[in-house]
Write a protein that holds these residues in place. Structure first.
Motif, PDB file in Angstrom:
ATOM      1  N   ASP A  61      -5.639 -13.588  13.195  1.00 11.80           N
ATOM      2  CA  ASP A  61      -4.489 -12.954  12.547  1.00 11.80           C
ATOM      3  C   ASP A  61      -3.573 -14.016  11.937  1.00 11.80           C
ATOM      4  O   ASP A  61      -3.252 -15.018  12.579  1.00 11.80           O
ATOM      5  CB  ASP A  61      -3.700 -12.058  13.493  1.00 11.80           C
ATOM      6  CG  ASP A  61      -2.917 -11.024  12.698  1.00 11.80           C
ATOM      7  OD1 ASP A  61      -3.316  -9.845  12.720  1.00 11.80           O
ATOM      8  OD2 ASP A  61      -1.938 -11.397  12.009  1.00 11.80           O
ATOM      9  N   SER A  70       1.067  -2.441  12.918  1.00 12.03           N
ATOM     10  CA  SER A  70       0.682  -1.802  14.181  1.00 12.03           C
ATOM     11  C   SER A  70       1.731  -1.853  15.291  1.00 12.03           C
ATOM     12  O   SER A  70       1.593  -1.150  16.290  1.00 12.03           O
ATOM     13  CB  SER A  70      -0.649  -2.381  14.679  1.00 12.03           C
ATOM     14  OG  SER A  70      -1.692  -1.976  13.806  1.00 12.03           O
ATOM     15  N   GLY A  74       5.864   4.582  13.138  1.00 10.32           N
ATOM     16  CA  GLY A  74       6.584   5.670  13.789  1.00 10.32           C
ATOM     17  C   GLY A  74       5.877   6.173  15.040  1.00 10.32           C
ATOM     18  O   GLY A  74       6.464   6.930  15.824  1.00 10.32           O
ATOM     19  N   ILE A  76       3.543   8.317  15.208  1.00 10.56           N
ATOM     20  CA  ILE A  76       3.185   9.739  15.115  1.00 10.56           C
ATOM     21  C   ILE A  76       1.674   9.834  14.902  1.00 10.56           C
ATOM     22  O   ILE A  76       1.144   9.280  13.931  1.00 10.56           O
ATOM     23  CB  ILE A  76       3.950  10.432  13.960  1.00 10.56           C
ATOM     24  CG1 ILE A  76       5.460  10.271  14.184  1.00 10.56           C
ATOM     25  CG2 ILE A  76       3.561  11.902  13.862  1.00 10.56           C
ATOM     26  CD1 ILE A  76       6.331  10.840  13.085  1.00 10.56           C
ATOM     27  N   ALA A 212      -7.272 -16.366   7.737  1.00 12.76           N
ATOM     28  CA  ALA A 212      -8.516 -16.672   7.019  1.00 12.76           C
ATOM     29  C   ALA A 212      -8.083 -16.943   5.587  1.00 12.76           C
ATOM     30  O   ALA A 212      -7.392 -16.118   4.982  1.00 12.76           O
ATOM     31  CB  ALA A 212      -9.457 -15.488   7.074  1.00 12.76           C
TER      32      ALA A 212
HETATM   33  C1  LIG Z   1       7.352   1.587   9.130  1.00  7.63           C
HETATM   34  C2  LIG Z   1       5.991   2.187   9.296  1.00  7.63           C
HETATM   35  C3  LIG Z   1       5.869   3.449   9.864  1.00  7.63           C
HETATM   36  C4  LIG Z   1       4.609   4.020  10.040  1.00  7.63           C
HETATM   37  N1  LIG Z   1       4.496   5.198  10.715  1.00  7.63           N
HETATM   38  C5  LIG Z   1       3.293   5.703  11.004  1.00  7.63           C
HETATM   39  C6  LIG Z   1       3.161   6.856  11.802  1.00  7.63           C
HETATM   40  O1  LIG Z   1       4.148   7.394  12.321  1.00  7.63           O
HETATM   41  N2  LIG Z   1       1.928   7.358  12.013  1.00  7.63           N
HETATM   42  C7  LIG Z   1       0.811   6.761  11.489  1.00  7.63           C
HETATM   43  O2  LIG Z   1      -0.291   7.274  11.682  1.00  7.63           O
HETATM   44  N3  LIG Z   1       0.887   5.620  10.774  1.00  7.63           N
HETATM   45  C8  LIG Z   1       2.096   5.078  10.521  1.00  7.63           C
HETATM   46  N4  LIG Z   1       2.190   3.905   9.829  1.00  7.63           N
HETATM   47  C9  LIG Z   1       0.956   3.249   9.364  1.00  7.63           C
HETATM   48  C10 LIG Z   1       0.257   2.448  10.480  1.00  7.63           C
HETATM   49  O3  LIG Z   1       1.183   1.638  11.156  1.00  7.63           O
HETATM   50  C11 LIG Z   1      -0.844   1.564   9.871  1.00  7.63           C
HETATM   51  O4  LIG Z   1      -1.675   2.349   9.057  1.00  7.63           O
HETATM   52  C12 LIG Z   1      -1.700   0.872  10.919  1.00  7.63           C
HETATM   53  O5  LIG Z   1      -0.907   0.195  11.855  1.00  7.63           O
HETATM   54  C13 LIG Z   1      -2.674  -0.078  10.236  1.00  7.63           C
HETATM   55  O6  LIG Z   1      -3.327  -0.836  11.227  1.00  7.63           O
HETATM   56  P1  LIG Z   1      -4.274  -2.011  10.784  1.00  7.63           P
HETATM   57  O7  LIG Z   1      -4.864  -2.592  11.999  1.00  7.63           O
HETATM   58  O8  LIG Z   1      -5.230  -1.543   9.742  1.00  7.63           O
HETATM   59  O9  LIG Z   1      -3.329  -3.031  10.014  1.00  7.63           O
HETATM   60  P2  LIG Z   1      -2.025  -3.903  10.488  1.00  7.63           P
HETATM   61  O10 LIG Z   1      -1.528  -3.485  11.807  1.00  7.63           O
HETATM   62  O11 LIG Z   1      -1.102  -3.874   9.351  1.00  7.63           O
HETATM   63  O12 LIG Z   1      -2.683  -5.320  10.687  1.00  7.63           O
HETATM   64  C14 LIG Z   1      -3.221  -6.073   9.633  1.00  7.63           C
HETATM   65  C15 LIG Z   1      -3.178  -7.526  10.089  1.00  7.63           C
HETATM   66  O13 LIG Z   1      -3.979  -8.299   9.187  1.00  7.63           O
HETATM   67  C16 LIG Z   1      -3.438  -9.603   9.224  1.00  7.63           C
HETATM   68  N5  LIG Z   1      -3.940 -10.333   8.051  1.00  7.63           N
HETATM   69  C17 LIG Z   1      -3.812 -10.052   6.742  1.00  7.63           C
HETATM   70  N6  LIG Z   1      -4.463 -10.959   5.996  1.00  7.63           N
HETATM   71  C18 LIG Z   1      -5.017 -11.851   6.849  1.00  7.63           C
HETATM   72  C19 LIG Z   1      -5.817 -13.019   6.698  1.00  7.63           C
HETATM   73  N7  LIG Z   1      -6.191 -13.453   5.479  1.00  7.63           N
HETATM   74  N8  LIG Z   1      -6.203 -13.699   7.800  1.00  7.63           N
HETATM   75  C20 LIG Z   1      -5.851 -13.267   9.053  1.00  7.63           C
HETATM   76  N9  LIG Z   1      -5.102 -12.164   9.235  1.00  7.63           N
HETATM   77  C21 LIG Z   1      -4.691 -11.453   8.164  1.00  7.63           C
HETATM   78  C22 LIG Z   1      -1.943  -9.376   9.206  1.00  7.63           C
HETATM   79  O14 LIG Z   1      -1.258 -10.519   9.695  1.00  7.63           O
HETATM   80  C23 LIG Z   1      -1.789  -8.135  10.073  1.00  7.63           C
HETATM   81  O15 LIG Z   1      -1.401  -8.465  11.403  1.00  7.63           O
HETATM   82  C24 LIG Z   1       3.440   3.324   9.605  1.00  7.63           C
HETATM   83  C25 LIG Z   1       3.568   2.062   9.021  1.00  7.63           C
HETATM   84  C26 LIG Z   1       4.820   1.484   8.872  1.00  7.63           C
HETATM   85  C27 LIG Z   1       4.931   0.117   8.275  1.00  7.63           C
END
Ligand SMILES: Cc1cc2nc3c(=O)[nH]c(=O)nc-3n(C[C@H](O)[C@H](O)[C@H](O)COP(=O)(O)OP(=O)(O)OC[C@H]3O[C@@H](n4cnc5c(N)ncnc54)[C@H](O)[C@@H]3O)c2cc1C
Length: 436
Positions: A61, A70, A74, A76, A212
């Protein structure tokens, strides 16, 4: 106006109970089976499956694990799909539309099962979700959809007429609404922390502050470049969603990061909480730029979120917009103080559907369009089974062709403020018409 005039802290409320922090730095293994890029819900869920299957697997990460969306969301557990069933059917066929709708139910059940089987201590409660209609025509449509959901998928969902709405929300903003009981809320940062704990216990190596910077295909696998050294991996899974950067240019052209912002009120008196959110449900509404809101897990505050509309600059203006949104739903909160505000990035693609797809040998699980609390762990898990060659468990309705590239877009979403203004105008017109 300064941010400190409106909110006490410019940081996620959730981090008060579950801070994101760097992990102790370990040496990077040089040769592994699978490298996962991104340690949010999707990357960790995938890593858990792969580590338990005996694969040597690392999640890299760029920030602290969870510092992306993550630990900021919210919480939800909607598993929402933005396009309507008919729109998906028109574009991708009726079978895909039906499969996507059905997978939502399976994915929500999966999340609940994951939390209970792994004993993830994350304040999960299946409270139900109330969606407010902003006009009576919209109410009729929503009521029909609730009926269909109950008939087609056996989900407990029903309409709440305007006259009964106060049992669900202490606001006159809506003209009735619908309830679905298969949705609830969790503490997002605790959920991430707990997922991290079980994944690490299972043998996933998680490396914080290790971006990465390039992924290159070689004759016998991939070379993943990081500032801390290179890794040789047989397979690569990319789970970077709204934080996707130049390390994966193919994905970057297909995902638009959009800021989503939240506010938390100071603690409210118990009688106020009982009046405004009598059933403690999660809340949504039928507007393009509608807000989502919920009680904090301890039931003492209201947390409200919506699109931020900015790409840089002072957060005071977007916070004021959210605060006005809160007050227009709950006039009695006019003088309430905000304890926290924060934002994170969600990832939109052109057809607004989450995806698992492969390109040049790299697997991607991303594009959750603001609803990744259900979809990220789900698609991360399916992607891991796909990497393991398990056809049955690796199967998903979201596994089809990559989303199209966004024209004229190379990583800077300059057009977002204009798009958001356009949506706000549409909502203004919708409300005017509905209230005539
Ligand atoms: C304010 C807010 C409210 C939300 N509310 C809701 C809700 O109520 N219900 C719901 O279902 N969803 C909600 N979401 C959406 C939900 O949080 C995300 O869809 C979900 O957390 C995505 O998870 P993920 O693991 O795909 O990505 P993330 O948790 O965004 O993780 C991606 C990671 O990739 C890493 N990364 C990026 N590029 C690189 C690289 N080149 N090398 C290494 N690491 C890298 C980043 O550092 C990051 O930590 C909300 C989002 C936000 C921002």
């Amino acid at each position: 106006m300064q941010i400190s005039d409106i909110a006490d802290k410019n940081a996620p409320y959730w981090w008060e109970h579950a801070a994101v922090k760097p992990l102790p730095q370990q040496a990077l293994d040089q040769q592994i089976d699978v490298a996962i890029v991104g340690a949010g819900y999707a990357g960790l869920a995938a890593g858990l499956v792969l580590a338990r299957a005996g694969r040597s697997v690392l999640a890299l990460d760029a920030m602290n694990p969870g510092e992306g969306a993550s630990s900021r969301n919210g919480g939800i557990t909607s598993g929402n799909i933005r396009p309507a069933h008919d729109a998906i059917a028109k574009r991708f066929g009726e079978d895909t539309a039906a499969a996507i709708e059905a997978e939502g139910k399976v994915a929500r059940d999966f999340l609940e099962d994951l939390i209970s089987t792994e004993q993830l201590d994350c304040d999960y409660q299946k409270t139900g979700l109330f969606s407010g209609a902003v006009g009576f025509d919209q109410y009729d449509n929503m009521a029909r959809r609730a009926d269909k959901l109950a008939k087609n998928l056996g989900i407990e969902s029903y309409a709440v007429p305007h006259g009964e709405q106060q049992q669900y929300v202490g606001s006159d903003f809506y003209r009735g609404g619908t309830v679905r009981m298969d949705i609830g809320g969790l503490h997002p940062a605790r959920f991430h922390n707990e997922l991290l704990r079980v994944a690490v216990e299972a043998g996933l190596g998680v490396h914080s502050n290790t971006p990465a910077t390039a992924i290159q295909q070689e004759h016998d696998g991939f070379r993943v470049t990081t500032p801390r050294g290179n890794i040789k991996a047989q397979k690569v899974l990319v789970c970077t969603n709204g934080y996707t950067n130049g390390a994966t240019p193919y994905l970057r052209r297909r995902l638009i990061p959009v800021r989503s912002r939240m506010i938390a009120t100071e603690e409210l008196p118990a009688d106020v909480m009982a009046r405004l959110m009598p059933k403690g449900m999660m809340m949504g509404e039928g507007l393009k730029m509608g807000y989502y809101y919920r009680p904090s897990p301890d039931g003492k505050r209201i947390l409200l979120g919506g699109r931020d509309g900015s790409v840089k600059g002072d957060p005071a203006e977007p916070v004021a917009v959210l605060r006005n949104g809160l007050i227009s739903r709950f006039a009695e909160l006019e003088n309430v103080r905000l304890s926290h505000t924060w934002f994170g990035n969600v990832a939109m693609n052109r057809d607004l559907l989450p995806r698992i797809f492969e390109r040049d040998g790299i697997l991607y699980a991303t594009g959750f369009c603001g609803s990744g609390t259900v979809w990220a762990p789900w698609t991360g898990t399916r992607a891991a089974y796909k990497l393991l060659g398990n056809k049955e468990l690796g199967n998903s309705a979201f596994d089809f062709r990559p989303p199209a590239a966004v024209p004229l877009y190379r990583g800077k979403p300059w057009f977002i403020p204009a798009v958001i203004q356009g949506y706000r105008l549409q909502d203004f017109i919708t409300l005017r018409r509905a209230r005539r």
